[in-house]
Design an enzyme around this catalytic site. Structure first.
Site, PDB file in Angstrom:
ATOM      1  N   CYS A 379       0.891  -1.198   0.262  1.00  0.00           N
ATOM      2  CA  CYS A 379       0.104   0.078  -0.059  1.00  0.00           C
ATOM      3  C   CYS A 379       0.961   1.231  -0.088  1.00  0.00           C
ATOM      4  CB  CYS A 379      -0.865  -0.072   1.301  1.00  0.00           C
ATOM      5  SG  CYS A 379      -0.196  -0.253   3.144  1.00  0.00           S
ATOM      6  N   HIS A 477       2.711  14.486  -3.083  1.00  0.00           N
ATOM      7  CA  HIS A 477       2.016  14.137  -3.943  1.00  0.00           C
ATOM      8  C   HIS A 477       2.850  13.513  -5.204  1.00  0.00           C
ATOM      9  CE1 HIS A 477      -2.150  14.545  -2.648  1.00  0.00           C
ATOM     10  NE2 HIS A 477      -1.730  15.859  -2.185  1.00  0.00           N
ATOM     11  N   GLU A 479       2.820  11.404  -7.268  1.00  0.00           N
ATOM     12  CA  GLU A 479       2.048  11.192  -8.783  1.00  0.00           C
ATOM     13  C   GLU A 479       2.149  12.408  -9.742  1.00  0.00           C
ATOM     14  OE1 GLU A 479      -1.249  12.314  -5.622  1.00  0.00           O
ATOM     15  OE2 GLU A 479       0.719  11.446  -5.730  1.00  0.00           O
TER      16      GLU A 479
END
Length: 500
Positions: A379, A477, A479
């Site tokens: 995760c 973040h 991403e």
């Protein structure tokens, strides 16, 4: 070389893919050795997307310099691998706000402030600012909305003026329209495109190139018909046919000759594009050797665009591992029951919680974190979700509100940690959008977790679960910095672990 300007407008309906068209053209021009900047003009009145609900407008993308902007800027960065800036997105609200501020300061000398010339001048200055900032060869400007919309009219007028001021050789107009296929008639219908171009021409702009979004291939006869009614050459009618994944679009538009047309129009030379790396990436994406299912958990999953960059980063990790990725979305509202959360976690190969700014870490988030630990499920938690991992081991973990940290921030990584090994360095810079923090001095309260990244003033930037295969949280973040042909190391490792 003098900077050239490309303006992309849209007609008939919204969501035709103007942003993907702009990003794909940027990709093709960069592959020819050109320095490219892409920007988007949004016609809504908000100063920016920062206060918009994710369910209204999708994710808020953040640039290195801390600008909150439209998710299309994420497309621009992923396709060109260029870091963009605050000059890459502007709204009507920002334009009007700037003009009103100037009027209050007396900069207009007591003259009546009007849409023309004051608003249009401000729009032009904003477009040119992208060129002044980094001196690119080409600035590609996407005009949000649809031609004919009342709110986008000042932007259309501004770019019309720019061609008059700079000359036809310095500006190129590309119009993206819908070419619908009517199944009952068994043919593509050109009338919507004709009407859209007619509306654009009524505003003083003759498009140089028409990009037709369509479900079916366009025959030469249909292209000739569009060319005849829209006053362009048949070679300037470009098909953008629906495809399996959006990263194929640059190659499809190249086959249609879009980059050749633009280079010829703007005298950008005839360099051969280097698309080898991008083509290899598409080949890997089309021919995966493995498959994996990832659960994406969040409060706003009703609109998948609310976590668009996170979903794309997962897919990038899949490309890096030669794996196809199926994303299963889980709404935290349905995971407040611990058994439901455990069942959701058990049903997938890995879990990603990419918490949006302002997304409260409730029972759903925390139950998922606990289930991941219990099942030792790979995760990754990003942004505010770091708090969920901390709360899963200590409900009283001391997080507090603080200053809003926006954009690129540096964090120091713990030597010997998993995250340091993945980055290959002990200091990294990632983008943030966060105003709740925990500090390293309270690390002893997190039994079973190790602080492996620390930012300014001792803020906890990264956590790892002790003795777990892959259980990691970062307050940034990552991403936002992942690319289809260069996956972010955290997502690459996350997918690799989920495949085991």
């Amino acid at each position: 070389m003098e900077t050239k300007f490309i303006f992309i407008t849209g007609g008939v309906v919204s969501s035709l893919g103007k942003g993907i068209t702009a990003a794909s053209l940027g990709n093709l021009l960069k592959s020819r050795g050109k320095k490219v900047v892409i920007q988007k003009m949004d016609p809504y009145i908000n100063l920016g997307p920062g206060n918009l609900s994710p369910l209204q407008h999708g994710e808020v993308y953040v640039t290195d310099d801390g600008h909150e902007c439209d998710l299309d800027i994420g497309h621009y960065e992923r396709y060109t691998n260029n870091a963009h800036s605050r000059y890459s997105n502007c709204t009507s609200g920002r334009i009007y706000y700037s003009v009103i501020e100037k009027e209050r300061r007396g900069e207009y000398g007591g003259n009546t402030v009007q849409v023309i010339p004051h608003i249009t001048d401000e729009i032009k200055n904003t477009i040119r600012a992208a060129a002044y900032s980094v001196h690119p060869d080409v600035v590609i400007t996407e005009i949000g909305g649809t031609v004919g919309d009342m709110e986008s009219t000042p932007f259309i007028e501004a770019i019309r003026q720019m061609r008059s001021e700079m000359g036809a050789d310095s500006c190129c107009f590309i119009h993206v329209t819908l070419l619908p296929y009517v199944a009952s008639a068994g043919e593509l219908k050109t009338k919507p495109t004709q009407h859209s171009v007619s509306s654009l021409r009524s505003l003083g702009i003759q498009p140089d190139i028409i990009v037709c979004r369509t479900e079916e291939p366009i025959s030469d006869s249909v292209k000739r018909k569009i060319a005849l009614f829209c006053n362009v050459g048949a070679e300037s009618v470009v098909a953008n046919v629906d495809c399996a994944n959006i990263y194929e679009v640059p190659l499809l538009l190249h086959e249609e000759g879009l980059d050749d047309l633009v280079c010829k129009k703007l005298n950008l030379g005839d360099d051969t594009p280097d698309l080898e790396k991008w083509s290899h990436m598409i080949n890997v994406l089309a021919n995966p050797k493995h498959a994996v299912t990832i659960g994406l958990v969040g409060e706003f999953v009703e609109l998948h665009d609310a976590y668009f960059s996170a979903a794309e980063a997962i897919r990038h990790g899949g490309i890096a591992n030669e794996a196809s990725v199926k994303i299963q979305y889980f709404d935290t509202a349905n995971l407040a029951d611990a058994d439901a959360a455990k069942a959701a976690v058990a049903s997938v190969d890995g879990i990603l919680i990419p918490a949006a700014y302002g997304e409260p870490m409730g029972e759903g988030h925390i139950n998922v974190a606990k289930a991941c630990s219990e099942l030792d499920k790979p995760c990754l938690f990003t942004g505010a979700a770091l708090e969920a991992l901390a709360l899963s081991v200590n409900a009283d973990a001391p997080f507090e509100n603080g200053e809003m940290r926006m954009g690129a921030r540096t964090m120091a990584l713990k030597e010997g940690s998993c995250i340091a090994g993945l980055y290959g360095t002990l200091e990294v810079t990632e983008r943030h959008r966060l105003d709740r923090y925990m500090y390293e001095k309270d690390a002893d309260l997190l039994s079973g977790l190790t602080v492996t990244g620390v930012g300014e003033e001792g803020r906890v930037e990264a956590l790892e679960a002790d003795g777990k295969a892959f259980m990691m949280a970062v307050s940034a973040h990552p991403e936002f910095k992942s690319r289809p042909d260069d996956a972010h190391p955290l997502f690459r490792a996350f997918i690799a672990e989920a495949l085991k």
